[in-house]
Design a protein around this motif. Sequence first.
Motif, mmCIF file in Angstrom:
data_model
loop_
_atom_site.group_PDB
_atom_site.id
_atom_site.type_symbol
_atom_site.label_atom_id
_atom_site.label_comp_id
_atom_site.label_asym_id
_atom_site.label_seq_id
_atom_site.Cartn_x
_atom_site.Cartn_y
_atom_site.Cartn_z
ATOM 1 N N GLN A 437 0.842 -1.188 0.000
ATOM 2 C CA GLN A 437 0.000 0.000 0.000
ATOM 3 C C GLN A 437 0.885 1.248 0.000
ATOM 4 O O GLN A 437 1.905 1.289 0.672
ATOM 5 C CB GLN A 437 -0.892 0.008 1.252
ATOM 6 N N PRO A 438 0.524 2.274 -0.774
ATOM 7 C CA PRO A 438 -0.721 2.401 -1.545
ATOM 8 C C PRO A 438 -0.622 1.875 -2.979
ATOM 9 O O PRO A 438 -1.574 1.948 -3.735
ATOM 10 C CB PRO A 438 -0.939 3.916 -1.551
ATOM 11 N N ASN A 439 0.529 1.329 -3.366
ATOM 12 C CA ASN A 439 0.726 0.887 -4.755
ATOM 13 C C ASN A 439 0.276 -0.554 -4.955
ATOM 14 O O ASN A 439 1.050 -1.425 -5.361
ATOM 15 C CB ASN A 439 2.201 1.059 -5.135
ATOM 16 N N VAL A 440 -0.996 -0.804 -4.651
ATOM 17 C CA VAL A 440 -1.509 -2.175 -4.608
ATOM 18 C C VAL A 440 -1.686 -2.804 -5.988
ATOM 19 O O VAL A 440 -1.887 -4.018 -6.088
ATOM 20 C CB VAL A 440 -2.848 -2.231 -3.840
ATOM 21 N N ASP A 441 -1.606 -2.008 -7.045
ATOM 22 C CA ASP A 441 -1.766 -2.566 -8.391
ATOM 23 C C ASP A 441 -0.444 -3.011 -8.997
ATOM 24 O O ASP A 441 -0.398 -3.529 -10.106
ATOM 25 C CB ASP A 441 -2.435 -1.538 -9.324
ATOM 26 N N SER A 442 0.631 -2.806 -8.258
ATOM 27 C CA SER A 442 1.953 -3.189 -8.772
ATOM 28 C C SER A 442 2.260 -4.650 -8.412
ATOM 29 O O SER A 442 1.755 -5.179 -7.426
ATOM 30 C CB SER A 442 3.035 -2.293 -8.160
ATOM 31 N N GLU A 465 -3.740 -9.580 0.881
ATOM 32 C CA GLU A 465 -3.492 -10.351 -0.340
ATOM 33 C C GLU A 465 -3.028 -9.390 -1.416
ATOM 34 O O GLU A 465 -3.789 -8.590 -1.929
ATOM 35 C CB GLU A 465 -4.754 -11.090 -0.801
ATOM 36 N N THR A 466 -1.764 -9.454 -1.752
ATOM 37 C CA THR A 466 -1.205 -8.578 -2.776
ATOM 38 C C THR A 466 -1.628 -9.063 -4.159
ATOM 39 O O THR A 466 -2.119 -10.180 -4.330
ATOM 40 C CB THR A 466 0.324 -8.577 -2.695
ATOM 41 N N ARG A 467 -1.412 -8.219 -5.136
ATOM 42 C CA ARG A 467 -1.713 -8.627 -6.512
ATOM 43 C C ARG A 467 -0.886 -9.857 -6.893
ATOM 44 O O ARG A 467 -1.392 -10.792 -7.534
ATOM 45 C CB ARG A 467 -1.406 -7.476 -7.478
ATOM 46 N N LEU A 468 0.375 -9.893 -6.456
ATOM 47 C CA LEU A 468 1.244 -11.041 -6.761
ATOM 48 C C LEU A 468 0.624 -12.328 -6.234
ATOM 49 O O LEU A 468 0.537 -13.334 -6.960
ATOM 50 C CB LEU A 468 2.626 -10.823 -6.138
#
Length: 515
Positions: A437-442, A465-468
């Motif tokens: 966070q806040p770059n949760v789309d990376s 739960e991260t995007r990865l």
Amino acid sequence: MADNGVLVCSTLMGETVEQMLKQMQLAKETGADCVELRLDCLNGFDAAGDLEKLLKGRVLPAIITCRPKSEGGNYEGDEQKRLNTLSLAYDLGADFIDVELQAMSPFVSQRSKKNSQNCKIIVSSYVNGSTPSSEDLGHLVAKMQSTGADILKVVTTATNITDVSHIFKLIPHCQVPIIACVMGDRGLISQLLGPKFGGYLIYGSIGSGKDLIPGQPKLADLINIYKIGRLTRDTKVFGVIANPVGHSKGPILHNQAFRETGFNGVYVPLLVDDLSDFLKVYSAPDFAGFSVGIPHKEAAVKCCDEVQPLAKSIGAVNTIVRRKSDGKLVGYNTDCEGAISAIEDGLRGESGYKSSESSSPLAGKLFVLVGAGGAGRALAFGAKQRGARVVITNRNFERAKALANAVGGEAIPMEALERFCPETGMVLANTSAVGMQPNVDSTPLPKEAMEPYSLVFDAVYTPRETRLLREAKEAGKIVVSGLEMFIRQAIGQYELFTGNLAPTELMRKIVIRDF
């Protein structure tokens, strides 16, 4: 009022009387002991009518203030009119009146005496942009005490977390009750630890928008996480040293674990720029131990008086404990075992905190590591120790090569990661901040490049739960959350901090329930 006598106050900055009264009710329900009514925030303020409504409708003791622009407020009108408003609040039975130092003399000269036994006068001074030295603060407080006010209030701004130490030194020596606040993100501990040092009142935000001030904690956190009323002079201070630090869930876990086991400690977020300076300034025995986060884990090795052999070989410390016998700082690394055991259990299909088969399921596997910082070093050495073949990538390729050389592994450029596919059944471990966070789309690796991996681990745990991890799960891979590493390394830290066995099941339950 809390057990230790400190008052918890919320500043109300509503634009109408009705908004302020609603905010006051919310503050009471959340656990505030009193409120500060910022009259300078009211639109079209009518002194006689609005003050009477606010004071008659109050459900908590109220501090009345009308802060001028020069003192960080919104009031830009006639000064005599402002003083008349404060005098009226005094006559109408306010619980406290907050008057700035330079306005104290004219306020006292025009104040009536009919309410003198009930209303306490707070004399306040706002130092914009900095925190004075301990000597200068002492002179300021002496000047404020000479006004005869019942309570003093000093507000400064932190440019470094070490600035707050001047306030902590000041509070115990003040001859009258004092409210001392250090604003800015680096000043947060002035409120969290103020009660330990004898502060009279601390501020917590109800989170209504305007009152979200850097350096001011949320009221709910003061009440529920820090249990601020329980802090005493004997409370030991622990905390997480990082930059940024706002994402850390450590305070939620450690404070509840301390409380449930009867340990007199508090665990706070510490936004630190220079680790060495911080440790030199906060060298009192009461500052008993620290978790060390990004980007300070490698620097911590040099800042400790002694370093555990494993941490020394890794070149990263994530836990510092001040030894009781001689006050020396001892560095440890609980990241290594925490992360590696979580990955091993993931490979075995287990979820519990256990395992000790003679051979590791990592033995012989290709272990691809993203990140060469403190956590990356811990995983690289841990994986190598378990018999894995280690491959490292990092944005700074030179750092990746240096770590690869240290563990007898291989380094690849970051741009080569998506195409790296020498075999199947590999393990991917992300220890970089990508996806936090806040770059949760990376993500360090897109879904389409996950085919050769059997397990994906992400040290990032905010978000849970991260995007990865989400895309790895969709691709049918075993996933291991950073929460598992967090729980396990925190269990090790608790034992180092307290000298007691950790309440393992309790700590796991807290993380699952509250994170």
